[in-house]
Design a protein around this motif. Structure first.
Motif, PDB file in Angstrom:
ATOM      1  N   ASP A 246       9.306   6.192  -3.915  1.00 32.38           N
ATOM      2  CA  ASP A 246      10.465   5.562  -3.673  1.00 32.38           C
ATOM      3  C   ASP A 246      10.429   4.263  -3.772  1.00 32.38           C
ATOM      4  N   HIS A 247       9.364   3.522  -4.048  1.00 34.50           N
ATOM      5  CA  HIS A 247       9.099   2.014  -4.292  1.00 34.50           C
ATOM      6  C   HIS A 247       9.960   1.771  -5.380  1.00 34.50           C
ATOM      7  N   ASN A 248      10.818   0.549  -5.255  1.00 29.92           N
ATOM      8  CA  ASN A 248      11.636   0.244  -6.078  1.00 29.92           C
ATOM      9  C   ASN A 248      11.532  -1.598  -6.411  1.00 29.92           C
ATOM     10  N   GLY A 249      11.470  -1.944  -7.781  1.00 31.97           N
ATOM     11  CA  GLY A 249      11.268  -3.203  -7.959  1.00 31.97           C
ATOM     12  C   GLY A 249       9.526  -3.484  -8.595  1.00 31.97           C
ATOM     13  N   THR A 250       9.248  -4.817  -8.791  1.00 34.61           N
ATOM     14  CA  THR A 250       7.783  -4.806  -9.274  1.00 34.61           C
ATOM     15  C   THR A 250       7.482  -5.997  -8.377  1.00 34.61           C
ATOM     16  N   PRO A 251       6.141  -5.990  -8.164  1.00 34.70           N
ATOM     17  CA  PRO A 251       5.368  -7.067  -7.339  1.00 34.70           C
ATOM     18  C   PRO A 251       5.782  -8.546  -7.465  1.00 34.70           C
ATOM     19  N   VAL A 252       6.205  -9.167  -6.572  1.00 36.47           N
ATOM     20  CA  VAL A 252       6.398 -10.585  -6.606  1.00 36.47           C
ATOM     21  C   VAL A 252       5.600 -11.355  -5.707  1.00 36.47           C
ATOM     22  N   ALA A 253       4.973 -10.760  -4.929  1.00 32.81           N
ATOM     23  CA  ALA A 253       3.958 -11.508  -3.801  1.00 32.81           C
ATOM     24  C   ALA A 253       3.222 -10.335  -2.980  1.00 32.81           C
ATOM     25  N   MET A 254       1.901 -10.897  -2.460  1.00 30.45           N
ATOM     26  CA  MET A 254       1.247 -10.122  -1.455  1.00 30.45           C
ATOM     27  C   MET A 254       0.253 -10.763  -0.858  1.00 30.45           C
TER      28      MET A 254
ATOM     29  N   PRO B   5     -15.294   8.118   3.248  1.00 30.41           N
ATOM     30  CA  PRO B   5     -14.135   8.044   2.704  1.00 30.41           C
ATOM     31  C   PRO B   5     -13.069   7.358   3.370  1.00 30.41           C
ATOM     32  N   LEU B   6     -12.151   6.847   2.531  1.00 35.28           N
ATOM     33  CA  LEU B   6     -11.161   5.785   2.882  1.00 35.28           C
ATOM     34  C   LEU B   6      -9.642   6.546   2.707  1.00 35.28           C
ATOM     35  N   ALA B   7      -8.751   5.900   3.744  1.00 34.95           N
ATOM     36  CA  ALA B   7      -7.506   6.512   3.749  1.00 34.95           C
ATOM     37  C   ALA B   7      -6.689   5.149   3.584  1.00 34.95           C
ATOM     38  N   LEU B   8      -5.581   5.364   2.830  1.00 30.41           N
ATOM     39  CA  LEU B   8      -4.585   4.104   2.715  1.00 30.41           C
ATOM     40  C   LEU B   8      -3.224   4.681   3.215  1.00 30.41           C
ATOM     41  N   MET B   9      -2.574   3.727   4.234  1.00 33.70           N
ATOM     42  CA  MET B   9      -1.277   4.138   4.692  1.00 33.70           C
ATOM     43  C   MET B   9      -0.364   3.180   4.472  1.00 33.70           C
ATOM     44  N   THR B  10       0.853   3.605   3.871  1.00 26.68           N
ATOM     45  CA  THR B  10       1.771   2.672   3.631  1.00 26.68           C
ATOM     46  C   THR B  10       3.036   2.999   4.291  1.00 26.68           C
ATOM     47  N   ARG B  11       3.814   1.790   4.424  1.00 30.09           N
ATOM     48  CA  ARG B  11       5.189   1.781   4.971  1.00 30.09           C
ATOM     49  C   ARG B  11       5.936   0.706   4.300  1.00 30.09           C
ATOM     50  N   PRO B  12       7.471   1.295   4.188  1.00 29.38           N
ATOM     51  CA  PRO B  12       8.274   0.323   3.855  1.00 29.38           C
ATOM     52  C   PRO B  12       8.911  -0.213   4.969  1.00 29.38           C
ATOM     53  N   ALA B  13       8.643  -1.477   5.197  1.00 28.11           N
ATOM     54  CA  ALA B  13       9.076  -2.227   6.239  1.00 28.11           C
ATOM     55  C   ALA B  13      10.666  -2.414   6.348  1.00 28.11           C
ATOM     56  N   ARG B  14      11.117  -2.634   5.011  1.00 35.21           N
ATOM     57  CA  ARG B  14      12.561  -2.704   4.722  1.00 35.21           C
ATOM     58  C   ARG B  14      12.557  -2.604   3.192  1.00 35.21           C
ATOM     59  N   GLN B  15      13.496  -1.893   3.043  1.00 32.58           N
ATOM     60  CA  GLN B  15      14.058  -1.971   1.511  1.00 32.58           C
ATOM     61  C   GLN B  15      15.613  -2.107   1.171  1.00 32.58           C
ATOM     62  N   GLY B  16      15.737  -3.216   0.403  1.00 35.38           N
ATOM     63  CA  GLY B  16      16.924  -3.544  -0.049  1.00 35.38           C
ATOM     64  C   GLY B  16      17.425  -3.616  -1.260  1.00 35.38           C
TER      65      GLY B  16
ATOM     66  N   MET C 258      -5.401  -5.016   5.381  1.00 41.70           N
ATOM     67  CA  MET C 258      -4.046  -4.849   5.503  1.00 41.70           C
ATOM     68  C   MET C 258      -3.346  -5.769   4.653  1.00 41.70           C
ATOM     69  N   ALA C 259      -2.300  -5.259   3.735  1.00 42.09           N
ATOM     70  CA  ALA C 259      -1.353  -6.198   2.981  1.00 42.09           C
ATOM     71  C   ALA C 259       0.112  -6.125   3.141  1.00 42.09           C
ATOM     72  N   MET C 260       0.732  -7.154   3.174  1.00 45.17           N
ATOM     73  CA  MET C 260       2.129  -7.144   3.120  1.00 45.17           C
ATOM     74  C   MET C 260       2.367  -7.257   1.409  1.00 45.17           C
ATOM     75  N   VAL C 261       3.001  -6.213   0.945  1.00 48.68           N
ATOM     76  CA  VAL C 261       3.530  -6.412  -0.573  1.00 48.68           C
ATOM     77  C   VAL C 261       4.941  -6.465  -0.564  1.00 48.68           C
ATOM     78  N   THR C 262       5.321  -7.481  -1.451  1.00 50.71           N
ATOM     79  CA  THR C 262       6.985  -7.889  -1.681  1.00 50.71           C
ATOM     80  C   THR C 262       7.293  -7.331  -2.949  1.00 50.71           C
ATOM     81  N   LEU C 263       8.145  -6.519  -3.075  1.00 51.24           N
ATOM     82  CA  LEU C 263       8.748  -6.090  -4.510  1.00 51.24           C
ATOM     83  C   LEU C 263       9.953  -6.679  -4.840  1.00 51.24           C
ATOM     84  N   GLY C 264      10.294  -7.012  -5.783  1.00 55.44           N
ATOM     85  CA  GLY C 264      11.618  -7.620  -6.223  1.00 55.44           C
ATOM     86  C   GLY C 264      12.246  -7.115  -7.475  1.00 55.44           C
ATOM     87  N   HIS C 265      13.644  -7.227  -7.654  1.00 56.77           N
ATOM     88  CA  HIS C 265      14.163  -6.807  -8.760  1.00 56.77           C
ATOM     89  C   HIS C 265      14.508  -7.974  -9.495  1.00 56.77           C
TER      90      HIS C 265
END
Length: 272
Positions: A58-66, A79-90, A109-116
């Protein structure tokens, strides 16, 4: 989740395995081919954190910043585990967190910004450095060193030399690409944003312990522009601005051969 086409994976893809653990959860494993001095190379960690977000249906857009914070070391076997969370989807922007966990402790930990991306005003103020093309430079002699360096093909331009002096400029220029000429995409671009040697190596003749604390990457390239680069060389330019009280910064730019600014990056590093 690595290649649905059935085509052979490049080493870079195979080193970023993701298997579903549950909603917003992925399993992975460190890869010694992308090892730094005492743990995974930061570029590998950045690519994995970004890949986990892009793997969410359900991600939308392409990376613009992280922005990535590297908080602890990783063991090569656990082993490694990765947990993702959409903080806000507009409608035009999305903000995701991506956390890398090992042995029940957060390691990165990363904050990933996606944009249209839209058709808007386009300008290119940054100036492409006038340097020799990669074909005119001899490949460096292979020598023992950090494992991840062998996973890339690099051509070094004349400039600052590490561990040679206590002063002078720390700016360097390097043509670099995946050793298998894997086509450029956003995870690989995130990794290349950490391909620069720590700038303190060019400021001091003494070998010092150093590690990246925080790294921000701005992705300027569109998917079409990345596709146009393909597996070609990218020009990596880096410099520092200040060393003080155990920390220093470094700024980097990544350019396509035809002078297109693909990404910019800022890092804060710790050193002794």
């Amino acid at each position: 989740m690595d290649d649905l086409s059935g085509a052979p994976l490049a080493d870079f893809d195979a080193a970023l395995p993701l298997s579903p653990l549950g909603p917003r959860a992925w399993a992975s494993q460190a890869d010694k081919r992308y090892w730094n001095a005492i743990g995974p190379w930061g570029g590998w960690t950045a690519a994995l954190l970004l890949k986990a977000v892009l793997a969410e249906a359900d991600h939308n857009g392409t990376p613009v910043a992280m922005t990535i914070n590297l908080m602890g070391g990783l063991d090569e076997t656990a082993p490694l585990a990765l947990m993702t969370r959409p903080a806000r989807q507009g409608r035009s922007m999305e903000f995701w967190t991506s956390e890398l966990i090992q042995n029940d402790a957060s390691a990165a930990m990363a904050m990933v910004t996606l944009g249209h991306r839209r058709d808007t005003l386009t300008a290119h103020e940054a100036e492409f450095p006038q340097v020799a093309p990669p074909e005119s430079l001899n490949p460096p002699e292979r020598r023992a060193g950090l494992a991840f360096g062998a996973m890339f093909e690099s051509r070094y331009l004349p400039g600052a030399i590490p561990f040679q002096s206590e002063g002078g400029s720390t700016e360097t220029f390097t043509w670099v690409r995946d050793a298998q000429a894997r086509p450029l995409d956003y995870p690989l671009l995130a990794a290349l944003a950490d391909v620069f040697a720590p700038r303190v190596f060019y400021r001091s003749a003494e070998r010092r312990p150093v590690s990246t604390v925080s790294m921000t990457v701005y992705f300027h390239a569109t998917p079409q522009e990345l596709a146009a680069v393909g597996g070609d060389f990218v020009l990596a330019q880096a410099r520092a601005r200040r060393f003080e009280a155990g920390f220093f910064d470094q700024a980097g730019t990544l350019w396509s051969r035809d002078g297109l600014l693909l990404a910019t990056t800022e890092q804060l590093c710790w050193f002794k």
